[in-house]
Structures are given as C-alpha cells and as structure tokens.
Write a protein that holds these residues in place. Structure first.
Motif, PDB file in Angstrom:
ATOM      1  N   VAL A 141       0.834  -1.204   0.000  1.00  0.00           N
ATOM      2  CA  VAL A 141       0.000   0.000   0.000  1.00  0.00           C
ATOM      3  C   VAL A 141       0.870   1.255   0.000  1.00  0.00           C
ATOM      4  O   VAL A 141       0.645   2.191  -0.785  1.00  0.00           O
ATOM      5  N   THR A 142       1.875   1.291   0.874  1.00  0.00           N
ATOM      6  CA  THR A 142       2.729   2.470   0.936  1.00  0.00           C
ATOM      7  C   THR A 142       3.577   2.629  -0.321  1.00  0.00           C
ATOM      8  O   THR A 142       3.836   3.746  -0.768  1.00  0.00           O
ATOM      9  N   PHE A 143       3.982   1.506  -0.919  1.00  0.00           N
ATOM     10  CA  PHE A 143       4.773   1.578  -2.154  1.00  0.00           C
ATOM     11  C   PHE A 143       3.944   2.211  -3.268  1.00  0.00           C
ATOM     12  O   PHE A 143       4.427   3.096  -3.991  1.00  0.00           O
ATOM     13  N   VAL A 144       2.699   1.750  -3.406  1.00  0.00           N
ATOM     14  CA  VAL A 144       1.825   2.305  -4.450  1.00  0.00           C
ATOM     15  C   VAL A 144       1.569   3.783  -4.189  1.00  0.00           C
ATOM     16  O   VAL A 144       1.601   4.614  -5.110  1.00  0.00           O
ATOM     17  N   TRP A 145       1.308   4.127  -2.919  1.00  0.00           N
ATOM     18  CA  TRP A 145       1.054   5.530  -2.585  1.00  0.00           C
ATOM     19  C   TRP A 145       2.272   6.399  -2.914  1.00  0.00           C
ATOM     20  O   TRP A 145       2.138   7.464  -3.523  1.00  0.00           O
ATOM     21  N   ALA A 146       3.465   5.960  -2.523  1.00  0.00           N
ATOM     22  CA  ALA A 146       4.663   6.741  -2.801  1.00  0.00           C
ATOM     23  C   ALA A 146       4.900   6.874  -4.297  1.00  0.00           C
ATOM     24  O   ALA A 146       5.279   7.956  -4.784  1.00  0.00           O
ATOM     25  N   LEU A 147       4.677   5.796  -5.042  1.00  0.00           N
ATOM     26  CA  LEU A 147       4.892   5.840  -6.491  1.00  0.00           C
ATOM     27  C   LEU A 147       3.916   6.790  -7.168  1.00  0.00           C
ATOM     28  O   LEU A 147       4.301   7.627  -7.992  1.00  0.00           O
ATOM     29  N   VAL A 148       2.637   6.696  -6.789  1.00  0.00           N
ATOM     30  CA  VAL A 148       1.615   7.535  -7.425  1.00  0.00           C
ATOM     31  C   VAL A 148       1.846   9.007  -7.097  1.00  0.00           C
ATOM     32  O   VAL A 148       1.781   9.883  -7.980  1.00  0.00           O
ATOM     33  N   THR A 149       2.096   9.316  -5.820  1.00  0.00           N
ATOM     34  CA  THR A 149       2.289  10.716  -5.445  1.00  0.00           C
ATOM     35  C   THR A 149       3.548  11.299  -6.084  1.00  0.00           C
ATOM     36  O   THR A 149       3.571  12.474  -6.455  1.00  0.00           O
ATOM     37  N   THR A 150       4.593  10.481  -6.229  1.00  0.00           N
ATOM     38  CA  THR A 150       5.807  10.968  -6.882  1.00  0.00           C
ATOM     39  C   THR A 150       5.538  11.291  -8.347  1.00  0.00           C
ATOM     40  O   THR A 150       5.964  12.338  -8.863  1.00  0.00           O
TER      41      THR A 150
ATOM     42  N   ALA B  39      -0.638  18.514   0.046  1.00  0.00           N
ATOM     43  CA  ALA B  39      -1.678  17.544   0.393  1.00  0.00           C
ATOM     44  C   ALA B  39      -1.110  16.125   0.456  1.00  0.00           C
ATOM     45  O   ALA B  39      -1.422  15.356   1.378  1.00  0.00           O
ATOM     46  N   ALA B  40      -0.259  15.774  -0.506  1.00  0.00           N
ATOM     47  CA  ALA B  40       0.325  14.436  -0.507  1.00  0.00           C
ATOM     48  C   ALA B  40       1.228  14.235   0.713  1.00  0.00           C
ATOM     49  O   ALA B  40       1.224  13.167   1.339  1.00  0.00           O
ATOM     50  N   THR B  41       1.981  15.266   1.079  1.00  0.00           N
ATOM     51  CA  THR B  41       2.862  15.159   2.238  1.00  0.00           C
ATOM     52  C   THR B  41       2.060  15.024   3.527  1.00  0.00           C
ATOM     53  O   THR B  41       2.479  14.326   4.458  1.00  0.00           O
ATOM     54  N   TRP B  42       0.915  15.689   3.600  1.00  0.00           N
ATOM     55  CA  TRP B  42       0.064  15.578   4.794  1.00  0.00           C
ATOM     56  C   TRP B  42      -0.344  14.119   5.015  1.00  0.00           C
ATOM     57  O   TRP B  42      -0.273  13.598   6.124  1.00  0.00           O
ATOM     58  N   VAL B  43      -0.759  13.445   3.928  1.00  0.00           N
ATOM     59  CA  VAL B  43      -1.139  12.037   4.046  1.00  0.00           C
ATOM     60  C   VAL B  43       0.081  11.176   4.363  1.00  0.00           C
ATOM     61  O   VAL B  43       0.029  10.267   5.210  1.00  0.00           O
ATOM     62  N   THR B  44       1.190  11.455   3.682  1.00  0.00           N
ATOM     63  CA  THR B  44       2.407  10.672   3.912  1.00  0.00           C
ATOM     64  C   THR B  44       2.849  10.747   5.368  1.00  0.00           C
ATOM     65  O   THR B  44       3.260   9.743   5.961  1.00  0.00           O
ATOM     66  N   ARG B  45       2.757  11.915   5.963  1.00  0.00           N
ATOM     67  CA  ARG B  45       3.191  12.066   7.350  1.00  0.00           C
ATOM     68  C   ARG B  45       2.252  11.341   8.316  1.00  0.00           C
ATOM     69  O   ARG B  45       2.691  10.934   9.393  1.00  0.00           O
ATOM     70  N   ARG B  46       0.976  11.217   7.948  1.00  0.00           N
ATOM     71  CA  ARG B  46       0.083  10.399   8.790  1.00  0.00           C
ATOM     72  C   ARG B  46       0.467   8.927   8.709  1.00  0.00           C
ATOM     73  O   ARG B  46       0.411   8.207   9.699  1.00  0.00           O
TER      74      ARG B  46
ATOM     75  N   ALA C 242      11.389   7.772   1.166  1.00  0.00           N
ATOM     76  CA  ALA C 242      12.309   6.643   1.017  1.00  0.00           C
ATOM     77  C   ALA C 242      11.833   5.438   1.822  1.00  0.00           C
ATOM     78  O   ALA C 242      11.901   4.295   1.352  1.00  0.00           O
ATOM     79  N   TRP C 243      11.336   5.668   3.032  1.00  0.00           N
ATOM     80  CA  TRP C 243      10.869   4.543   3.831  1.00  0.00           C
ATOM     81  C   TRP C 243       9.629   3.886   3.217  1.00  0.00           C
ATOM     82  O   TRP C 243       9.503   2.662   3.213  1.00  0.00           O
ATOM     83  N   LEU C 244       8.728   4.686   2.683  1.00  0.00           N
ATOM     84  CA  LEU C 244       7.532   4.111   2.058  1.00  0.00           C
ATOM     85  C   LEU C 244       7.909   3.222   0.869  1.00  0.00           C
ATOM     86  O   LEU C 244       7.254   2.206   0.610  1.00  0.00           O
ATOM     87  N   LEU C 245       8.951   3.611   0.158  1.00  0.00           N
ATOM     88  CA  LEU C 245       9.387   2.789  -0.966  1.00  0.00           C
ATOM     89  C   LEU C 245      10.155   1.551  -0.501  1.00  0.00           C
ATOM     90  O   LEU C 245      10.094   0.496  -1.138  1.00  0.00           O
TER      91      LEU C 245
END
Length: 407
Positions: free
Chosen positions: A21-30, A48-55, A102-105
C-alpha cells in the motif's frame, strides 16, 4: 516473552500488508507531483500528498516504538507561511519529507526480508496447536514418518512437543526480524545527527535567552530590595545619628533615644540583608547540605511535610541551590493555593541525575505556565534540567524537577 513475540509477529504481518500500500502511494504521489511540477498546482498538491504521507509515517513510528520499546522522535521542522504555495515549497526543502518517501518505498523489500520471521513464528505456533487442527486436513499421500506425525494422535502431540522445544529459536527469529525492521524505520524516520544538533542548538539558544532574562529579573529584584529595604533603613539610621549628634553639639541634650532608634534601624537593615542573602544562596546549604536544608524548610511549613531522601553524595552547588529554591517555591504555593493537609518531598539520585518531587494532596488545578512556576522552570533549564507539573482538578499536584549532576 509471549507479549514481545506477539508484538513482533504482529509488526511483521502488518508490514506485509502495509508495504504494498505504501509503495503504491509513494509511487503515485511521486508521479503526480512530477507531472504537476511545471504548473502552479505543484506546491498545493505536494502539500496535500505530504500531509497524508506524514500520517502514514506517524503510524510507522508508532509501530517501531512498540517493538523498540522507546519513543521514535518526529523529525519535522515547523512549516511557516499561510498560503499553501509557501508551505509546499518549505516541505520540498525539508529532508524529513524525502526520508519519509524513502521509507515508504523501502517498506516492501524490508517486509519481504522479514517474511522469514513470519514463517518461523506461524510454523511454530501451528506445530504447538497441531492436535487442534491437523485432524481436519487428512492427507493419505504423505511419507511414512510425516504421515505418522500428521495423521495420528501421538504424532500430533509429538509436533506439539517439538514446537515447544523450538519456541525459543522461533521467538529469537521473530523478534530479531521485527527489531531489525523497526531499527531501519527509526533510522529513516527519526531526526538525523545534523538535525538533532540543529534542534539542540535552537533549544540552547532559547534556554540562554530565558536564563539571561531570569538573571536580569533577579538582579532587578535584588536592586529593588536593597533600595527599598536595607538601603532605606541605613539612610534613616544615618539621619537619626546625625540628628543626635546635632542635639549633643548645640544644646548638650542627651540623645539616648535617638541612638536606640538608630540601633533598631540598623538591626532591621541587617535582618533585611540577611534575608536578601538567603534569597541569593541560603547559608544553610553550605553549612548543612541539601537534605538538612529541605528538612528545615519542611519544619517551618504550617502543614506536615515529609522529606524522603537517601544518601545523595556530593552535589554541585548550583544543583543544590536550584533544588532548594524549587522546593521553597513549591511549598509556598502549597500553603497559599493548594489547601493541602500534607506534602511529601522525595529526592533520588542516579550517577548523572538528581530527581526532586514535591507532591501534595491539595485541590490541584495548578497552572504550570504561571509566573512563579515559569521562574522555577527557567532556573532548572539554566542547568540543562527539566521541570514538569502534573495537577489535575481535585489533586494531587506533583512538581518533578530533574537536574543533571554528573561530575
């Protein structure tokens, strides 16, 4: 042991779920941020993407803290600016933003590497509870030994015994895999060495300003007390003696009354000076030490005060002074505001830290940001210590000061 193993196994299992889930999120937001980078929508979208990432990374810090059994610090710097474009540009420059990404990936390969721990834990648990479930999955095409283990009661209980015997090995594999995963998360999601140094430098700058302000206020208080107290009494005594001298020179009248008045004024000035000296550094600290000085404070209080202290050894003079004044101010607040029936002062020391706790059974509700307690906090922070106040409505109130005292 079972709790730690359960937490470790839960950590590894949730990593297998969260990793994709985090990999897909990081890839899409990037990709989206890259496509929008040439438009004016890039900063708000990145914000907005960073707000979700930090949660998400907050959840990762919480999971890592459970395994490491210590808090995992938040590395983010405050993003000032009211409009999203300014804040978005600040977040782009924040190194913690890219460490989160980097951690999400990396969570997917890290979770896959930890799959060995999941297998070891699940297999061992399945072997231990084999008599409860193997009967429901018969298989006639197994080798003789495996067939006996799986399809007979004696074999299933033998699996239970093997599972119990190998439980320490499985526990070690599971906890080690989870701990390595949590350490990797903490390494990326906590502040780095440079960021810690920068944060510490800011804290020291704030503390230095507070110490300078506290010293200036203390000097003003001393100057005011000298001007309004001892100095005024000494001047009055001098005027009284001058009047007595004039009487004796001009008319030969006796000046006994004037001399006695001057003597009283000088006695009052001396008492005022002694009070002022006690406010700077109480002589009892030098003469009898911290524990005896606090016992004297407790004896002067109008309510029962118990002093609990073991052998504290030799303490720096500044630490003794700070502990004394924290206790004196805390007791004064108890008498004035707490409506308490008793109070306890507890002193404990480790090689590097002196802990002072003042606890009363009063009505609580003390304001930790009030001027009196804030002055004590500044005195403690000047020594690189900390002061905390816990005072729920209805009590009790606890003031805890921790002062470094390493030699």
């Amino acid at each position: 042991m079972l709790r730690r193993a359960g937490l470790a196994l839960a950590h590894l299992l949730t990593s297998l779920v969260l990793g994709p889930v985090t990999f897909v999120w990081a890839l899409v937001t990037t990709l989206v941020s890259g496509l929008l980078s040439f438009t004016w929508l890039a900063p708000p979208a990145f914000l907005a993407a960073t707000w979700v990432t930090r949660r998400i990374t907050r959840l990762e810090r919480w999971r890592a803290a459970l395994v490491l059994r210590r808090p995992v610090e938040t590395p983010y710097e405050p993003a000032s600016g009211r409009n999203p474009w300014t804040r978005g540009r600040l977040l782009v420059r924040d190194p913690a933003t890219w460490r989160d990404l980097a951690w999400l990936l990396l969570l997917v390969p890290v979770a896959v590497a930890g799959f060995a721990g999941v297998v070891a834990g699940v297999v061992d648990v399945a072997a231990i509870v084999a008599p409860l479930w193997l009967w429901a999955v018969p298989n006639p095409y197994l080798p003789p030994l495996v067939d006996w283990l799986f399809n007979t009661a004696g074999g299933r209980f033998t699996l239970t015994a093997l599972g119990l015997a190998l439980a320490p090995v499985a526990w070690w594999v599971v906890t080690t895999a989870a701990r390595l995963q949590a350490r990797a998360a903490a390494a990326l999601l906590e502040p780095g060495p440079r960021q810690r140094l920068a944060r510490r430098a800011r804290e020291l700058a704030v503390t230095r300003r507070r110490v300078v302000d506290a010293q200036a206020a203390e000097l003003q208080r001393i100057e005011r007390d000298l001007h309004d107290g001892a100095q005024a009494r000494i001047v009055a005594a001098g005027m009284t003696l001058a009047l007595a001298d004039r009487k004796m020179r001009t008319s030969g009248q006796p000046a006994r009354d004037d001399v006695q008045t001057a003597r009283r004024q000088l006695d009052d000035a001396l008492a005022e000076l002694r009070r002022l000296v006690r406010g700077i550094h109480p002589p009892i600290l030098t003469d009898r030490g911290l524990v005896e000085a606090l016992a004297a404070l407790a004896g002067d209080a109008p309510l029962p005060v118990e002093v609990r202290a073991a052998d504290l050894g030799e303490l720096p003079a500044a630490v003794e002074s700070a502990a004394y004044f924290v206790t004196a101010e805390a007791l004064a607040n108890v008498v004035k505001h707490a409506e308490a029936s008793s109070c306890a002062i507890t002193l404990t020391r480790t090689p590097d830290l002196l802990s002072l706790e003042v606890r009363d059974d009063g009505r609580g509700g003390a304001d930790g940001s009030g001027s009196g307690l804030d002055g004590l906090r500044r005195r403690v922070e000047a020594l690189d210590g900390t002061l905390s106040v816990t005072s729920p409505a209805g009590g009790p109130t606890t003031i805890l000061a921790e002062l470094p005292c390493a030699s």
